[in-house]
Motif scaffolding. Sequence first.
Motif, PDB file in Angstrom:
ATOM      1  N   UNK A  79      -5.158  70.733 -21.510  1.00 37.27           N
ATOM      2  CA  UNK A  79      -4.958  70.751 -22.965  1.00 37.27           C
ATOM      3  C   UNK A  79      -5.875  69.784 -23.708  1.00 37.27           C
ATOM      4  N   UNK A  80      -6.156  68.640 -23.102  1.00 30.93           N
ATOM      5  CA  UNK A  80      -7.003  67.642 -23.748  1.00 30.93           C
ATOM      6  C   UNK A  80      -8.432  67.801 -23.224  1.00 30.93           C
ATOM      7  N   UNK A  81      -9.154  68.756 -23.810  1.00 27.87           N
ATOM      8  CA  UNK A  81     -10.440  69.182 -23.268  1.00 27.87           C
ATOM      9  C   UNK A  81     -11.555  68.143 -23.395  1.00 27.87           C
ATOM     10  N   UNK A  82     -11.362  67.126 -24.209  1.00 24.94           N
ATOM     11  CA  UNK A  82     -12.406  66.122 -24.379  1.00 24.94           C
ATOM     12  C   UNK A  82     -12.172  64.883 -23.520  1.00 24.94           C
ATOM     13  N   UNK A  83     -11.027  64.822 -22.911  1.00 23.70           N
ATOM     14  CA  UNK A  83     -10.672  63.629 -22.151  1.00 23.70           C
ATOM     15  C   UNK A  83     -11.311  63.637 -20.764  1.00 23.70           C
ATOM     16  N   UNK A 127      -4.705  60.791 -13.079  1.00 27.22           N
ATOM     17  CA  UNK A 127      -5.919  60.797 -12.281  1.00 27.22           C
ATOM     18  C   UNK A 127      -6.239  62.210 -11.824  1.00 27.22           C
ATOM     19  N   UNK A 128      -7.522  62.467 -11.593  1.00 25.75           N
ATOM     20  CA  UNK A 128      -7.927  63.576 -10.740  1.00 25.75           C
ATOM     21  C   UNK A 128      -7.850  63.052  -9.311  1.00 25.75           C
ATOM     22  N   UNK A 129      -7.275  63.841  -8.400  1.00 25.16           N
ATOM     23  CA  UNK A 129      -7.180  63.424  -7.005  1.00 25.16           C
ATOM     24  C   UNK A 129      -7.863  64.481  -6.145  1.00 25.16           C
ATOM     25  N   UNK A 168     -16.179  68.518 -12.808  1.00 24.87           N
ATOM     26  CA  UNK A 168     -14.922  68.127 -13.449  1.00 24.87           C
ATOM     27  C   UNK A 168     -15.167  67.012 -14.455  1.00 24.87           C
ATOM     28  N   UNK A 169     -14.227  66.830 -15.359  1.00 27.02           N
ATOM     29  CA  UNK A 169     -14.367  65.820 -16.410  1.00 27.02           C
ATOM     30  C   UNK A 169     -13.949  64.456 -15.857  1.00 27.02           C
ATOM     31  N   UNK A 170     -14.825  63.876 -15.070  1.00 35.85           N
ATOM     32  CA  UNK A 170     -14.577  62.565 -14.487  1.00 35.85           C
ATOM     33  C   UNK A 170     -15.186  61.481 -15.369  1.00 35.85           C
ATOM     34  N   UNK A 171     -14.872  60.237 -15.036  1.00 36.97           N
ATOM     35  CA  UNK A 171     -15.596  59.090 -15.591  1.00 36.97           C
ATOM     36  C   UNK A 171     -16.541  58.640 -14.478  1.00 36.97           C
ATOM     37  N   UNK A 172     -17.802  59.037 -14.552  1.00 35.19           N
ATOM     38  CA  UNK A 172     -18.715  58.921 -13.400  1.00 35.19           C
ATOM     39  C   UNK A 172     -19.258  57.517 -13.184  1.00 35.19           C
ATOM     40  N   UNK A 173     -18.407  56.642 -12.683  1.00 33.75           N
ATOM     41  CA  UNK A 173     -18.807  55.267 -12.413  1.00 33.75           C
ATOM     42  C   UNK A 173     -17.883  54.695 -11.338  1.00 33.75           C
ATOM     43  N   UNK A 356      -3.498  50.243 -12.320  1.00 28.49           N
ATOM     44  CA  UNK A 356      -3.870  48.888 -12.742  1.00 28.49           C
ATOM     45  C   UNK A 356      -5.369  48.638 -12.611  1.00 28.49           C
ATOM     46  N   UNK A 357      -6.001  49.208 -11.594  1.00 31.80           N
ATOM     47  CA  UNK A 357      -7.347  48.765 -11.227  1.00 31.80           C
ATOM     48  C   UNK A 357      -8.488  49.715 -11.568  1.00 31.80           C
ATOM     49  N   UNK A 358      -8.217  50.995 -11.831  1.00 33.49           N
ATOM     50  CA  UNK A 358      -9.297  51.914 -12.186  1.00 33.49           C
ATOM     51  C   UNK A 358      -9.457  51.994 -13.700  1.00 33.49           C
ATOM     52  N   UNK A 359     -10.687  51.942 -14.139  1.00 34.02           N
ATOM     53  CA  UNK A 359     -10.965  51.959 -15.576  1.00 34.02           C
ATOM     54  C   UNK A 359     -10.820  53.370 -16.146  1.00 34.02           C
ATOM     55  N   UNK A 360     -10.232  53.477 -17.325  1.00 35.03           N
ATOM     56  CA  UNK A 360     -10.095  54.762 -18.019  1.00 35.03           C
ATOM     57  C   UNK A 360     -11.180  54.947 -19.075  1.00 35.03           C
TER      58      UNK A 360
END
Length: 369
Positions: A79-83, A127-129, A168-173, A356-360
């Motif tokens: 639903x949140x296509x930009x996230x 998270x994506x797992x 996929x819409x990951x945060x690539x870091x 707690x430890x992964x950045x969003x």
Amino acid sequence: MNANSMNRQSTQSTRLVRSLLMLGILGVLFAIPGYSQDSPAKAGKVERIKVHGKGLEGNLAGDSPDRDVSVYLPPSYQTDKKRRYPVIYFLHGFTDSDDKWYGFTKHWINLPAVVDKTLADGKSGEFIIVTPNAYNRYFGSMYSNSVTIGNWEDFVADELVAYVDKNYRTIPQAASRGLAGHSMGGYGTIRIGQKHPEIFSSLYLLSPCCMMPNVPNEQMAPRMEAVKTVADLEKADFGTKAMFASAASWSPNPTKAPFYLDLPVHEGQPQPMVTAKWTANAPLATLDQYINNIKQLHALAFDAGSKDATIAGTNKVLDAMLTNYSIPHTYEEYDGDHINRIGERIEQKMLPFFTKNLSTEMVKGGKKK
């Protein structure tokens, strides 16, 4: 109008008022976003895809380089296509496969159900797992590089991560990537994670196996040498299968058909060179060489059940080694065995750890401070 008629009319009026009041209350409730009569918990979506491993091509075991991969997408993904989302790469154990963990096959755990429950209870972020199928001819890859089984370490750290970031819409870091696993997967987590802090920033090891060389005892050696054919291996006991998987991963031999490996015992005699190769693949033996990499990790945690004696023992050694180097980490021994509380540990420990430890969000340099 008689008294009975007046009483009936009064009762009907009271019922009407009550009905209108109830409808008004329900109208308010249904106007609240996300409210429904049953208030069902939102569930994530699971996809099973194929990912080609260039480094898995031509492996002597004859396993396909096109690997099944299960992907859990969190409830808001559709639903949140930009996230964009942080990713947990989760590695399964020996004789297991991704489909067993993701509900495609009945098993002792259903990872998506555990994650959905943790989200519903407010204990975890989204998270994506991602879990690749590392089940092969030897019942498990040990997530290692070998001409016999293919380059599984490279597949996880490089090819799989690149594919997921592209599709996929990951945060690539690194700051938004975690690596975790159970048993053989816990071994793969520390093996790969200690070499690649530029790819994974946080590690969680659930009952990690194989931290020290698993050299066969006198009873196991004859059983290993009795295996002459693929059919023999299929019928072998768990320990014998584990020895062959270890040999295929750590002491390959491209000229020795049909298994293309060297066992640590030959004709009843120990093979020191094979044992040396296995030791070179034991994380507790190699940890000193990767200390500078481990110091770059943002977070590291591991646990094991107290009734899982061998693994709990090696965890204590890992704890002592990291403490000796003044490396922050979390270690816990709990009341349990190798599998009986893994779902609970994922729910109560692993997912909150990554929350707690992964950045969003994107961070400078891709590393979370």
